[in-house]
Design an enzyme around this catalytic site. Structure first.
Site, PDB file in Angstrom:
ATOM      1  N   HIS A 174       0.834  -1.199   0.000  1.00 47.40           N
ATOM      2  CA  HIS A 174       0.000   0.000   0.000  1.00 47.40           C
ATOM      3  C   HIS A 174       0.871   1.251   0.000  1.00 47.40           C
ATOM      4  CE1 HIS A 174      -2.181  -3.287   1.976  1.00 47.40           C
ATOM      5  NE2 HIS A 174      -3.291  -2.742   1.519  1.00 47.40           N
ATOM      6  N   LYS A 226      -1.488  -8.204  -4.187  1.00 43.15           N
ATOM      7  CA  LYS A 226      -2.397  -7.064  -4.119  1.00 43.15           C
ATOM      8  C   LYS A 226      -1.584  -5.784  -3.964  1.00 43.15           C
ATOM      9  CE  LYS A 226      -5.570  -4.838  -0.877  1.00 43.15           C
ATOM     10  NZ  LYS A 226      -6.108  -4.926   0.502  1.00 43.15           N
TER      11      LYS A 226
END
Length: 242
Positions: free
Chosen positions: A131, A158
């Site tokens: 992230h 991800k």
């Protein structure tokens, strides 16, 4: 990839995930059932109680409703709580027999490989995540995240970046499409990145994250609205990605 196929079968399909904390659980799960949510992400780092019996009780409720149970104890570096790695590892280890999937950050270098090995030993799938809440990195850096996460054993990679321009959105969608065989989840955060919550599956992203009641990331679209948009663009539950 046995662990991956246990969840996805031979065909890759779009799945919808909703993060939850340990409040209003029954109501949130009831809405999630009505909205055809597939995955419940347990944001254990945000739970008010980290007592193991409490955590397992919520996992049990999630599983009883038929959802895929995805657990994470998000690191402070990537938007979670300030929990020492030793304590995070203890929680991850204690719940490994009860959840279907786990999400561990690529930047959790001290514990990520140990968690991958543990969950794989139990036949469970691992998402390795990254992230950046301020920017979208260069193409080369994003590619390195994908490649290095796969080398560490991630079943799904991800990545979630703050989009500061529509060019950021376009770049990430293109990179995702080029690597679509590697089982990816691509997210662009913020108002500009909101479009990715709908269109990313077209480029190969396997999961789109939404919310019920409380949003966990900037740019998330509420579950009912997200379902309406996915249906409008014919990106429906069960839609084949390849």
């Amino acid at each position: 990839m046995i662990k991956f196929k246990k969840l996805y079968g031979e065909k890759k399909v779009v799945k919808i995930a909703v993060p939850i904390i340990d409040e209003n659980v029954e109501n949130t799960l009831s809405i999630a059932l009505l909205e055809n949510v597939d995955i419940i992400e347990l944001r254990i780092d945000q739970f008010k109680s980290k007592d193991l019996a409490h955590i397992l009780g919520i996992i049990k409720k999630v599983k009883e409703k038929g959802f895929i149970a995805l657990a994470t104890v998000r690191s402070k570096l990537e938007g979670g709580a300030d929990i020492p790695d030793e304590e995070r590892l203890k929680i991850f280890s204690s719940i490994a027999d009860y959840v279907d999937m786990v999400d561990i950050e690529y930047t959790s270098f001290r514990i990520n490989k140990e968690i991958v090995d543990l969950y794989h030993s139990k036949g469970k799938a691992v998402i390795m995540s990254y992230h950046d809440f301020e920017k979208t990195p260069s193409d080369d850096y994003i590619q390195s995240i994908i490649d290095e996460s796969k080398t560490l054993g991630a079943d799904i990679v991800k990545y979630a970046f703050k989009a500061n321009s529509f060019q950021d959105v376009a770049r990430v969608m293109c990179i995702t499409h080029r690597n679509r065989e590697k089982n990816l989840v691509a997210i662009l955060m913020g108002e500009i990145g909101k479009v990715s919550r709908v269109v990313a599956p077209v480029f190969g992203s396997l999961i789109t994250y939404t919310f019920i009641g409380q949003s966990f990331a900037p740019g998330q679209i509420e579950v009912q609205k997200l379902n309406e948009l996915l249906e409008f663009f014919n990106i429906q539950k069960g839609w084949k990605l390849d």
